[in-house]
Write a protein that holds these residues in place. Structure first.
Motif, PDB file in Angstrom:
ATOM      1  N   ARG A 108     -10.808 -12.065  -9.638  1.00 43.86           N
ATOM      2  CA  ARG A 108      -9.398 -11.680  -9.641  1.00 43.86           C
ATOM      3  C   ARG A 108      -8.528 -12.859 -10.071  1.00 43.86           C
ATOM      4  NH1 ARG A 108      -9.405  -7.654  -4.314  1.00 43.86           N
ATOM      5  NH2 ARG A 108     -10.491  -5.976  -5.409  1.00 43.86           N
ATOM      6  N   LEU A 152      -5.621   7.161  -0.649  1.00 42.46           N
ATOM      7  CA  LEU A 152      -6.074   6.883   0.703  1.00 42.46           C
ATOM      8  C   LEU A 152      -6.019   8.132   1.595  1.00 42.46           C
ATOM      9  CD1 LEU A 152      -7.052   4.874   2.814  1.00 42.46           C
ATOM     10  CD2 LEU A 152      -4.677   4.333   3.311  1.00 42.46           C
ATOM     11  N   GLN A 210     -12.539   3.970  -1.480  1.00 43.49           N
ATOM     12  CA  GLN A 210     -11.475   3.980  -2.494  1.00 43.49           C
ATOM     13  C   GLN A 210     -11.893   3.153  -3.701  1.00 43.49           C
ATOM     14  OE1 GLN A 210      -7.762   2.819  -0.482  1.00 43.49           O
ATOM     15  NE2 GLN A 210      -6.749   4.299  -1.800  1.00 43.49           N
ATOM     16  N   THR A 268     -14.313   0.329   4.605  1.00 42.68           N
ATOM     17  CA  THR A 268     -13.260  -0.494   4.025  1.00 42.68           C
ATOM     18  C   THR A 268     -13.131  -1.727   4.911  1.00 42.68           C
ATOM     19  OG1 THR A 268     -10.977  -0.583   3.243  1.00 42.68           O
ATOM     20  CG2 THR A 268     -11.351   0.673   5.238  1.00 42.68           C
ATOM     21  N   THR A 328      -8.099  -8.700  -1.369  1.00 43.51           N
ATOM     22  CA  THR A 328      -9.089  -9.738  -1.152  1.00 43.51           C
ATOM     23  C   THR A 328      -9.059 -10.770  -2.269  1.00 43.51           C
ATOM     24  OG1 THR A 328     -10.473  -8.108  -0.066  1.00 43.51           O
ATOM     25  CG2 THR A 328     -11.535 -10.153  -0.738  1.00 43.51           C
ATOM     26  N   GLU A 370     -13.482 -10.724   3.688  1.00 43.74           N
ATOM     27  CA  GLU A 370     -12.323 -10.171   2.991  1.00 43.74           C
ATOM     28  C   GLU A 370     -11.073 -10.959   3.362  1.00 43.74           C
ATOM     29  OE1 GLU A 370     -12.772  -7.570   0.834  1.00 43.74           O
ATOM     30  OE2 GLU A 370     -14.875  -7.391   1.395  1.00 43.74           O
ATOM     31  N   ASN A 374      -2.911  -6.141   1.293  1.00 39.70           N
ATOM     32  CA  ASN A 374      -4.274  -6.385   1.776  1.00 39.70           C
ATOM     33  C   ASN A 374      -5.309  -6.553   0.651  1.00 39.70           C
ATOM     34  OD1 ASN A 374      -4.134  -3.668   1.155  1.00 39.70           O
ATOM     35  ND2 ASN A 374      -5.105  -2.940   3.024  1.00 39.70           N
ATOM     36  N   THR A 412       0.840  -1.207   0.000  1.00 39.89           N
ATOM     37  CA  THR A 412       0.000   0.000   0.000  1.00 39.89           C
ATOM     38  C   THR A 412       0.871   1.251   0.000  1.00 39.89           C
ATOM     39  OG1 THR A 412      -0.035   0.271   2.384  1.00 39.89           O
ATOM     40  CG2 THR A 412      -1.774  -1.099   1.433  1.00 39.89           C
ATOM     41  N   THR A 413       0.247   2.374  -0.248  1.00 35.87           N
ATOM     42  CA  THR A 413       0.967   3.640  -0.181  1.00 35.87           C
ATOM     43  C   THR A 413       1.117   4.080   1.265  1.00 35.87           C
ATOM     44  OG1 THR A 413      -1.062   4.922  -0.366  1.00 35.87           O
ATOM     45  CG2 THR A 413       0.066   4.395  -2.411  1.00 35.87           C
ATOM     46  N   GLY A 414       0.566   3.307   2.182  1.00 38.44           N
ATOM     47  CA  GLY A 414       0.732   3.645   3.590  1.00 38.44           C
ATOM     48  C   GLY A 414      -0.501   3.319   4.401  1.00 38.44           C
ATOM     49  N   LEU A 444      -7.620 -11.507   3.029  1.00 40.11           N
ATOM     50  CA  LEU A 444      -6.536 -10.731   2.423  1.00 40.11           C
ATOM     51  C   LEU A 444      -5.342 -11.657   2.196  1.00 40.11           C
ATOM     52  CD1 LEU A 444      -6.869  -7.580   4.709  1.00 40.11           C
ATOM     53  CD2 LEU A 444      -8.090  -8.133   2.596  1.00 40.11           C
ATOM     54  N   ALA A 478       1.449   1.107  -4.079  1.00 36.64           N
ATOM     55  CA  ALA A 478       0.393   1.204  -5.086  1.00 36.64           C
ATOM     56  C   ALA A 478      -0.945   1.481  -4.415  1.00 36.64           C
ATOM     57  CB  ALA A 478       0.304  -0.092  -5.879  1.00 36.64           C
ATOM     58  N   TYR A 481     -17.072   6.032   6.622  1.00 36.28           N
ATOM     59  CA  TYR A 481     -15.956   5.572   5.800  1.00 36.28           C
ATOM     60  C   TYR A 481     -16.025   4.064   5.834  1.00 36.28           C
ATOM     61  CZ  TYR A 481     -11.089   4.334   4.663  1.00 36.28           C
ATOM     62  OH  TYR A 481      -9.965   3.765   4.120  1.00 36.28           O
ATOM     63  N   ARG A 518      -2.636  -1.397  -8.260  1.00 34.20           N
ATOM     64  CA  ARG A 518      -1.949  -2.633  -7.873  1.00 34.20           C
ATOM     65  C   ARG A 518      -1.997  -3.739  -8.920  1.00 34.20           C
ATOM     66  NH1 ARG A 518      -6.437  -4.574  -3.329  1.00 34.20           N
ATOM     67  NH2 ARG A 518      -8.158  -3.628  -4.492  1.00 34.20           N
TER      68      ARG A 518
HETATM   69  N1  GSH Z   1      -9.414  -5.699   0.501  1.00 41.96           N
HETATM   70  C1  GSH Z   1      -9.998  -4.774  -0.413  1.00 41.96           C
HETATM   71  C2  GSH Z   1      -9.585  -3.344  -0.135  1.00 41.96           C
HETATM   72  C3  GSH Z   1      -8.111  -3.141  -0.146  1.00 41.96           C
HETATM   73  C4  GSH Z   1      -7.712  -1.672  -0.120  1.00 41.96           C
HETATM   74  O1  GSH Z   1      -7.164  -1.163  -1.112  1.00 41.96           O
HETATM   75  N2  GSH Z   1      -7.935  -0.976   0.991  1.00 41.96           N
HETATM   76  C5  GSH Z   1      -7.576   0.416   1.080  1.00 41.96           C
HETATM   77  C6  GSH Z   1      -8.251   1.055   2.257  1.00 41.96           C
HETATM   78  S1  GSH Z   1      -7.861   0.260   3.777  1.00 41.96           S
HETATM   79  C7  GSH Z   1      -6.064   0.540   1.168  1.00 41.96           C
HETATM   80  O2  GSH Z   1      -5.405  -0.336   1.636  1.00 41.96           O
HETATM   81  N3  GSH Z   1      -5.510   1.660   0.699  1.00 41.96           N
HETATM   82  C8  GSH Z   1      -4.123   1.923   0.796  1.00 41.96           C
HETATM   83  C9  GSH Z   1      -3.572   2.646  -0.394  1.00 41.96           C
HETATM   84  O3  GSH Z   1      -4.330   3.008  -1.309  1.00 41.96           O
HETATM   85  O4  GSH Z   1      -2.370   2.839  -0.432  1.00 41.96           O
HETATM   86  C10 GSH Z   1      -9.650  -5.166  -1.825  1.00 41.96           C
HETATM   87  O5  GSH Z   1      -8.785  -6.004  -2.019  1.00 41.96           O
HETATM   88  O6  GSH Z   1     -10.244  -4.632  -2.758  1.00 41.96           O
END
Ligand code: GSH
Lengths: 339, 323
Positions: free
Chosen positions: A109, A178, A150, A195, A104, A224, A102, A40-42, A226, A82, A193, A87
């Motif tokens: 997919r 995010l 998101q 997620t 799913t 979910e 993280n 993730t970007t954080g 992950l 990403a 919000y 991603r």
């Molecule tokens: N598990 C879900 C959501 C994953 C997801 O992207 N969650 C966001 C909100 S918690 C995230 O991690 N964002 C971090 C980012 O964009 O860097 C999926 O696979 O679609």
């Protein structure tokens, strides 16, 4: 942002238009001496870089464990941050070797995006966070709400399903980054919000002006799981990623930790002996060194250690093991036999 | 040229064309085979599948049970809405500032120059985020919304105002607070307002420069002649200078309108569901990046060609009338 989207697509197009697919991932990783992971970007607890650029998190540790298994060093990793949006093209185009972000595990997919998922490193479910002062006690009271979300996530789809099945309406506010989603929500632009609940806990702990002003509603509206993802068509690499996760879980089950590892090498439990390479053979089957299991636990830790350190009750996220407990302790974490 | 060499030339061109087509076919064939061998879905059949996501702002009815194609239509209409409104408003603002830059009043002239310099040198994305922050943060939550006029409320959810409704005879559809948000009436969201304001303010700075140089390009004698005829300065501007400047100004304006339309895709950063944003979601849910991006490029190309087409026609007419 525009440009980067177009570039990634162009990259994908280029990678795909070329006749031969660059050799198996394992060869490439060994040649480069580094495992490249999408993160993730954080998102504190999952993957987050500090000021020095050092990454921590449960997904980061999964990546490090793969590097420990394959290259003998958990530090031979490179992280590519990403958004949810970016991603998948990264993985499809071969820019990363594995997506530990993280993500799913879903049917499309695998079926449409061309991925395969290793065992989940965190079983989660989608939830909602609201400001305490809104006085909302249940997701069923969210009729008419504006919900920050998101794009490119399962979250976006589950929301539509949930409100439809409960005969409620909502307005999604879909924001790519995010940080901006969090800003919008904490500034009151959205009523809720939504997620993964772990993500909610992370945002609340790390980004809320005052975490106590926000509550996570009790409803869990989806499953979910992950899990790390790899490209289809490279079974050797898929096996390595898969068994890295199993080794971490199995180590916990057998009571092998990064602290007692060297004593455990003397254990006469045959499974431990195989896992740690005391009795060779497992590494050879995976086409990597026999010390793969040893290196994982030594340098990264078993699953329980990784969980506690990053997201457990002692971390800012304060998450319970819940369904992420071992199978023999009432959870879902179950490793296939290493033999 | 004799006949033999003409034939040779045609043959050569046919050969080159053939090679290009063959190369294109090879690329497409390879792409499809490779996508298939990697288990990635291909083709445009996904457009007919159920989208399964919701869209926050729509000009036509949309539900998650509608198709991806309809979702993209919603996105395209949102793009068109902001692009058309944006171009019109940016033109008014840009012309005003362009004229102000040539004003004989020092203060007006300087303010206009500062505007142009400041706005052109800050990245548009940053401006959009600032607009969005300002609009969100300065207004209160819906329950404490400001009542601007009877039926007109401003909150961090946007500006809501009554709409005339013609179902069951004429009446006003007046917004009222239900639970969290306003129901009824029409809402201008902070995202839409921020995007529109950002695009207008940014593009107007460029238009102002075009207008300024257009006016400067009209022979100085024209202004003097108009003054000699006793026309007041603003009448001279309207009747003599601007009509002539129009010819110089229209071609570069086409570029600005196109830029505004394309820049509207920066909305993904601030959550306005235009074409790019819907494409992003579609791409990620279906995994069909190549198809989705191709489709989007075709649409933007179509928009560009249509805009240029219209303005070139206007330009041709302006040029003809002149002499
Ligand atoms: N598990 C879900 C959501 C994953 C997801 O992207 N969650 C966001 C909100 S918690 C995230 O991690 N964002 C971090 C980012 O964009 O860097 C999926 O696979 O679609």
């Amino acid at each position: 942002m525009n440009l980067s989207r177009t570039l990634t697509a162009a990259l994908l197009a280029m990678a795909i238009v070329m006749p031969a697919w660059a050799g198996p991932t394992l060869d490439k990783v060994k040649k480069d001496g580094v495992v490249t992971c999408g993160v993730t970007t954080g998102l504190a607890g999952f993957s987050m870089a500090d000021r020095q650029g050092k990454y921590t998190g449960i997904d980061v540790d999964t990546c490090r464990a793969i590097a420990a298994a394959v290259l003998g060093s958990a530090d031979k990793v490179r992280f590519v941050p990403a958004t949810a949006q970016q991603r998948f093209t990264l993985l499809q185009s071969g820019e990363i070797d594995v997506l530990t972000r993280n993500t799913t595990w879903t049917l499309t997919r695998e079926g449409d995006l061309g991925f395969l998922f290793a065992p989940p490193n965190y079983f989660d479910g989608q939830g909602f966070m609201v400001a305490k002062k809104a006085g909302v006690k249940s997701a069923k009271e969210l009729d008419g709400a504006t919900v920050c979300v998101q794009p490119g996530t399962t979250t976006e789809l589950n929301l539509a399903d949930y409100f439809r099945t409960n005969k409620m309406t909502f307005k999604p506010l879909v924001i790519e980054k995010l940080d901006e989603v969090e800003n919008a929500f904490f500034a009151g632009r959205c009523d809720a919000y939504s997620t993964d609940r772990s993500g909610l806990a992370s945002s609340r702990a790390g980004k809320a002006p005052n975490p106590d002003d926000y509550v996570i509603l009790p409803e869990v509206i989806s499953k979910e799981p992950l899990a790390p993802a790899v490209r289809q068509g490279d079974d050797e690499w898929f096996d390595i990623v898969k068994w890295t996760i199993f080794a971490m879980i199995d180590a916990e089950e057998k009571g092998v930790t990064s602290k007692n590892l060297d004593d455990m090498k003397k254990s006469d439990d045959p499974e431990i002996q195989r896992m740690l390479g005391v009795v060779p053979g497992m590494g050879k089957s995976l086409h990597i060194g026999e010390d793969w299991g040893y290196n994982i636990v030594k340098q990264v830790g078993n699953y329980g250690e990784v969980f506690d350190r990053n997201v457990g009750p002692a971390s800012p996220l304060k998450l319970d093991r819940g369904i992420n407990a071992l199978w023999n302790k009432g959870g879902l974490m179950y490793a296939m036999p290493i033999r | 040229m004799n006949n033999a060499s003409r034939v040779r030339l045609i043959l050569l061109q046919a050969l080159v064309l053939g090679a290009v087509v063959a190369f294109g076919a090879w690329l497409i064939h390879n792409t499809l085979t490779n996508l298939e061998s990697r288990g990635i879905a291909t083709g445009f059949a996904y457009l007919e599948r159920q989208a399964s996501f919701q869209i926050g702002e729509t000009l036509i009815a949309f539900a998650p049970t509608d198709t991806y194609l309809r979702a993209l239509m919603v996105g395209l209409l949102n793009t068109l809405e902001v692009a058309i409104l944006g171009c019109v408003l940016a033109t008014f603002l840009g012309v005003a500032i362009g004229i102000a830059r040539l004003s004989s009043n020092w203060l007006v002239r300087t303010l206009a120059a500062v505007y142009v310099e400041a706005v052109r040198n800050v990245p548009l994305l940053l401006q959009l985020i600032v607009w969005w922050d300002v609009l969100r943060v300065s207004a209160p939550a819906p329950r404490e919304a400001w009542l601007l006029m009877p039926g007109v409320f401003l909150s961090n959810r946007g500006l809501v105002f009554p709409l005339p409704s013609f179902t069951d005879g004429f009446h006003w559809d007046i917004p009222h607070l239900v639970g969290f948000n306003f129901a009824g009436g029409h809402t201008v969201t902070p995202e839409f307002a921020a995007l529109l304001a950002g695009l207008v303010v940014y593009t107007a700075a460029f238009i102002a420069e075009i207008v300024r140089s257009g006016i400067a390009g009209v022979a100085k004698g024209q202004g003097e002649a108009a003054a000699a005829l006793g026309l007041k300065p603003w009448l001279a501007m309207r009747l003599v200078i601007l009509p002539q400047a129009k010819r110089i100004v229209i071609p570069p304006m086409i570029g600005e309108y196109l830029a505004l339309t394309k820049n509207s895709s920066l909305a993904v950063a601030i959550g306005f569901p235009e074409l790019m944003s819907i494409t992003n979601t579609t791409l990620n849910q279906t995994g069909q990046a190549i198809e989705a991006i191709t489709l989007m490029m075709v649409v933007y190309l179509g928009l560009s060609l249509a805009t240029s087409g219209v303005l070139n026609w206007v330009n041709a007419r302006a040029a003809l009338q002149g002499r």
